[in-house]
Design a protein around this motif. Structure first.
Motif, PDB file in Angstrom:
ATOM      1  N   GLU A 121       0.788  -1.163   0.043  1.00 34.26           N
ATOM      2  CA  GLU A 121       0.010   0.202   0.098  1.00 34.26           C
ATOM      3  C   GLU A 121       0.832   1.281  -0.110  1.00 34.26           C
ATOM      4  O   GLU A 121       1.824   1.415   0.940  1.00 34.26           O
ATOM      5  N   GLN A 122       0.537   2.240  -0.902  1.00 37.80           N
ATOM      6  CA  GLN A 122       1.440   3.294  -1.027  1.00 37.80           C
ATOM      7  C   GLN A 122       0.767   4.535  -1.100  1.00 37.80           C
ATOM      8  O   GLN A 122      -0.409   4.526  -1.616  1.00 37.80           O
ATOM      9  N   PRO A 123       1.095   5.651  -0.733  1.00 38.27           N
ATOM     10  CA  PRO A 123       0.415   6.961  -0.767  1.00 38.27           C
ATOM     11  C   PRO A 123       0.268   7.256  -2.265  1.00 38.27           C
ATOM     12  O   PRO A 123       1.233   7.048  -3.052  1.00 38.27           O
ATOM     13  N   SER A 124      -0.855   7.638  -2.822  1.00 41.55           N
ATOM     14  CA  SER A 124      -0.893   7.830  -4.406  1.00 41.55           C
ATOM     15  C   SER A 124       0.119   8.781  -4.986  1.00 41.55           C
ATOM     16  O   SER A 124       0.485   8.738  -6.093  1.00 41.55           O
ATOM     17  N   THR A 125       0.592   9.595  -4.044  1.00 38.69           N
ATOM     18  CA  THR A 125       1.838  10.654  -4.337  1.00 38.69           C
ATOM     19  C   THR A 125       3.074  10.055  -5.033  1.00 38.69           C
ATOM     20  O   THR A 125       3.683  10.119  -5.821  1.00 38.69           O
ATOM     21  N   MET A 126       3.282   8.759  -4.231  1.00 40.50           N
ATOM     22  CA  MET A 126       4.505   8.103  -4.606  1.00 40.50           C
ATOM     23  C   MET A 126       4.195   7.513  -6.171  1.00 40.50           C
ATOM     24  O   MET A 126       5.233   7.381  -7.013  1.00 40.50           O
ATOM     25  N   LEU A 127       2.976   7.147  -6.625  1.00 39.74           N
ATOM     26  CA  LEU A 127       2.585   6.628  -8.037  1.00 39.74           C
ATOM     27  C   LEU A 127       3.035   7.984  -9.048  1.00 39.74           C
ATOM     28  O   LEU A 127       3.660   7.895 -10.070  1.00 39.74           O
ATOM     29  N   GLU A 128       2.547   9.124  -8.368  1.00 41.23           N
ATOM     30  CA  GLU A 128       2.369  10.330  -9.279  1.00 41.23           C
ATOM     31  C   GLU A 128       4.104  10.905  -9.480  1.00 41.23           C
ATOM     32  O   GLU A 128       4.687  11.258 -10.368  1.00 41.23           O
ATOM     33  N   ASN A 129       4.774  10.595  -8.447  1.00 48.56           N
ATOM     34  CA  ASN A 129       6.355  10.707  -8.459  1.00 48.56           C
ATOM     35  C   ASN A 129       6.865   9.697  -9.596  1.00 48.56           C
ATOM     36  O   ASN A 129       7.772  10.139 -10.202  1.00 48.56           O
ATOM     37  N   ARG A 130       6.522   8.673  -9.245  1.00 51.47           N
ATOM     38  CA  ARG A 130       7.228   7.698 -10.479  1.00 51.47           C
ATOM     39  C   ARG A 130       6.697   7.888 -11.780  1.00 51.47           C
ATOM     40  O   ARG A 130       7.535   7.838 -12.627  1.00 51.47           O
ATOM     41  N   PHE A 131       5.835   8.318 -12.040  1.00 49.11           N
ATOM     42  CA  PHE A 131       5.041   8.586 -13.232  1.00 49.11           C
ATOM     43  C   PHE A 131       4.333   9.837 -13.397  1.00 49.11           C
ATOM     44  O   PHE A 131       3.414  10.236 -13.044  1.00 49.11           O
ATOM     45  N   PRO A 132       5.351  10.987 -13.796  1.00 48.75           N
ATOM     46  CA  PRO A 132       4.641  12.329 -13.685  1.00 48.75           C
ATOM     47  C   PRO A 132       3.779  12.482 -14.658  1.00 48.75           C
ATOM     48  O   PRO A 132       2.910  13.526 -14.315  1.00 48.75           O
ATOM     49  N   ASN A 133       3.498  11.797 -15.769  1.00 49.36           N
ATOM     50  CA  ASN A 133       2.149  12.031 -16.245  1.00 49.36           C
ATOM     51  C   ASN A 133       0.953  11.214 -15.757  1.00 49.36           C
ATOM     52  O   ASN A 133      -0.361  11.140 -16.554  1.00 49.36           O
ATOM     53  N   ILE A 134       1.013  10.433 -14.709  1.00 47.28           N
ATOM     54  CA  ILE A 134      -0.425   9.970 -13.973  1.00 47.28           C
ATOM     55  C   ILE A 134      -0.943  10.988 -12.994  1.00 47.28           C
ATOM     56  O   ILE A 134      -0.095  11.617 -12.240  1.00 47.28           O
ATOM     57  N   LYS A 135      -2.073  11.334 -13.231  1.00 44.62           N
ATOM     58  CA  LYS A 135      -2.729  12.273 -12.167  1.00 44.62           C
ATOM     59  C   LYS A 135      -3.845  11.554 -11.456  1.00 44.62           C
ATOM     60  O   LYS A 135      -4.721  10.767 -11.939  1.00 44.62           O
ATOM     61  N   VAL A 136      -3.687  11.387 -10.084  1.00 48.13           N
ATOM     62  CA  VAL A 136      -4.551  10.691  -9.361  1.00 48.13           C
ATOM     63  C   VAL A 136      -5.559  11.482  -8.850  1.00 48.13           C
ATOM     64  O   VAL A 136      -5.495  12.526  -8.223  1.00 48.13           O
ATOM     65  N   ILE A 137      -6.693  11.058  -9.071  1.00 48.30           N
ATOM     66  CA  ILE A 137      -7.969  11.794  -8.498  1.00 48.30           C
ATOM     67  C   ILE A 137      -8.769  11.042  -7.454  1.00 48.30           C
ATOM     68  O   ILE A 137      -9.184   9.933  -7.662  1.00 48.30           O
ATOM     69  N   GLU A 138      -8.651  11.678  -6.252  1.00 44.94           N
ATOM     70  CA  GLU A 138      -9.073  11.006  -5.186  1.00 44.94           C
ATOM     71  C   GLU A 138     -10.583  11.349  -4.766  1.00 44.94           C
ATOM     72  O   GLU A 138     -10.890  12.000  -4.128  1.00 44.94           O
ATOM     73  N   SER A 139     -11.382  10.372  -5.490  1.00 48.22           N
ATOM     74  CA  SER A 139     -12.799  10.499  -5.349  1.00 48.22           C
ATOM     75  C   SER A 139     -13.588   9.246  -5.877  1.00 48.22           C
ATOM     76  O   SER A 139     -12.864   8.573  -6.750  1.00 48.22           O
ATOM     77  N   GLY A 140     -14.671   8.933  -5.155  1.00 47.32           N
ATOM     78  CA  GLY A 140     -15.518   8.012  -5.905  1.00 47.32           C
ATOM     79  C   GLY A 140     -16.436   8.383  -6.954  1.00 47.32           C
ATOM     80  O   GLY A 140     -16.332   9.360  -7.566  1.00 47.32           O
ATOM     81  N   VAL A 141     -16.545   7.177  -8.002  1.00 46.69           N
ATOM     82  CA  VAL A 141     -17.521   7.574  -9.021  1.00 46.69           C
ATOM     83  C   VAL A 141     -18.762   7.705  -8.813  1.00 46.69           C
ATOM     84  O   VAL A 141     -19.516   6.725  -8.354  1.00 46.69           O
TER      85      VAL A 141
END
Length: 502
Positions: free
Chosen positions: A67-87
């Motif tokens: 489990e990682q905070p989503s910022t770690m994913l954005e740091n690894r891939f600058p072109n991924i934008k994580v939107i923290e919200s349900g659909v």
């Protein structure tokens, strides 16, 4: 007057779900299209990342889930934008997703990876816990510190793990089959493992492999935002590591298994008192089938279809999952499988244009290879997410892509009761009817090997323990060589089978 919607953000690729399938899909898309923005929409502040990935053989893979905070994913891939919200809603005609935070997201291609949620034996009962994700496992641990007796319902991987891990607490385990773990094993393998339940466990606790990011503070905030029902991602293969699963009593294992039964009715304390029914004590002695009424008063009582009633502190519902399709179905004409998943073809496309699905939410609806089947497992979530990204990328540049090799042969490696367990192909003779034979080799406390053959060809295998046979067996299943000549010798420990087939 309603506030105007903020202007829609247009992502070429949008992925929904922060579990293994969604994160793998987003990562692959980010690699394929480094200059495109990839949107990942997830209801949880942490995402699930695959770490320490290694291919053990052609199709067997091992990895840890972190489990990682989503910022770690954005740091690894600058072109991924994580939107923290349900659909909130999907409008497939307009190619638009509306999120709980009031924003709209326009997509050119969308992949739904929203996973599945636990099937609870009974909703809205405070004494029934569904375990599927790390949060509920922690909740479970809190409850267990006070428990003298619990009841586990279900016969899959999580039930198996729980039963083995729990100490110092009576466990009544109700399964609808004749033998434990029938999703993974036949009765022979179950017997091999059950002997391990009775043996005292060695004290050495293995160091925990994964870091845990707690979301306590963030979670309190989020819950007040009225999305309390958000589903965490599914558990990892070693989710119980680092949870100290001990109840209040000072003995190691006390397990009683009730087979061939299901839950008939659940009573709260007061309802049970009024019903005037009698509950049973924990069965002490298997030889002496003396039925003793229980004097103790429990918070909750379970009546089983075999007429037995047991009281307990709480009930763990580990009875599988249902695909989490709810926010996407309304107003969209998806083809849905019998198991409730979104049907996908051999390129992971749903029945609606430009919408793909991967992982637990989908139902594989192509003609599968004779030795592959869908199971809602980590490995398949990773493979499907990876392959969906490949298909989306190819389609968006007008190319075709071949079916991924991982769908040629079902292959899964896991650990049960501290044994390495490898499952290959039709390991439980799934769908083979009576037309098959089994060859077994078992060394008590050490290894259990089962080969499933049909017309002299290997169709599947179960390997428990350090057998080192996975590659050989994988090759035998893939090349469909006729093994009739070897008969029982196939598993003779004095014959080095690897020398024959390499």
């Amino acid at each position: 007057m309603e506030a105007a919607c903020s202007p829609p953000t247009a992502g070429k690729f949008v992925v929904v779900g922060g579990g293994i399938a969604g994160v793998t899909c987003a990562e692959q898309l980010a690699i394929h299209f480094p200059s495109e923005d990839i949107l990942l929409i997830t209801a949880s502040p942490v995402i699930k990342a695959v770490t320490n990935f290694k291919l053990v053989s052609k199709v067997l893979e091992e990895f840890d889930v972190e489990e990682q905070p989503s910022t770690m994913l954005e740091n690894r891939f600058p072109n991924i934008k994580v939107i923290e919200s349900g659909v909130k809603q999907l409008n497939s005609k307009e190619h638009c997703i509306l999120t709980e935070d009031g924003n709209q997201h326009i997509y050119k291609k969308l992949c739904l990876c929203a996973g599945a949620k636990p099937k609870l034996i009974c909703e809205e009962n405070p004494y029934v816990l569904g375990i599927r994700d790390t949060d509920s496992a922690q909740e479970f641990q809190k409850q267990l510190t006070k428990a003298k007796r619990i009841m586990i319902i279900g016969n899959g991987g999580i039930a198996l793990e729980l039963v083995y891990e729990i100490e110092g607490c009576e466990v009544i385990w109700a399964i609808k089959d004749k033998a434990i773990g029938n999703t993974f094993f036949d009765a022979g393998a179950a017997e091999f493992l059950t002997s391990k339940l009775i043996a005292e466990k060695p004290e050495a606790k293995i160091a925990q492999k994964r870091t845990r990011y707690t979301t306590e503070g963030r979670k309190k905030e989020a819950e007040t935002k009225a999305n309390a029902g958000n589903i965490g991602s599914a558990l990892g293969p070693d989710w119980h590591e680092g949870l100290d699963l001990k109840g209040t009593k000072e003995f190691s294992h006390k397990i009683h298994i009730e087979t061939m039964c299901e839950v008939k009715k659940i009573y709260l304390q007061e309802e049970f008192r009024i019903s005037k029914k009698k509950s049973l004590t924990f069965p002490r002695d298997h030889h002496n089938q003396l039925v003793i009424a229980d004097k103790e008063i429990w918070p909750v009582y379970v009546e089983l279809t075999n007429e037995k009633i047991y009281g307990c502190d709480f009930i763990v519902s580990a009875t599988g999952v249902t695909p989490n399709t709810e926010p996407f179905l309304c107003g969209n004409n998806f083809d849905v499988g019998k198991d409730g998943g979104l049907k996908v073809d051999d390129h992971m496309r749903t029945s609606l244009p430009d919408i793909y699905a991967a992982g637990d939410i989908c139902t594989a609806s192509w003609q599968p290879s004779p030795v592959w089947q869908q199971m809602r497992l980590w490995t398949q979530a990773r493979q499907m997410g990876w392959y969906a990204a490949k298909c989306m990328a190819a389609a968006s540049v007008g190319e075709s892509t071949d079916m991924d090799f991982s769908f040629e042969l079902f292959a899964h490696v896991t650990k049960f009761f501290n044994y390495k367990v490898v499952l290959l192909g039709k390991y439980n003779a799934q769908g083979l009817g009576l037309d098959h034979e089994l060859i077994l080799r078992c060394t008590k406390g050490q290894e259990y090997i089962k080969a499933v053959l049909q017309n002299g060809r290997m169709m599947g295998a179960v390997l428990i323990g350090e057998t080192d046979l996975e590659e050989t067996f994988e090759n035998l299943i893939l090349n469909q060589m006729n093994l009739s000549a070897y008969g029982e010798d196939l598993l003779d420990p004095n014959i080095d089978i690897e020398d024959y087939f390499d």
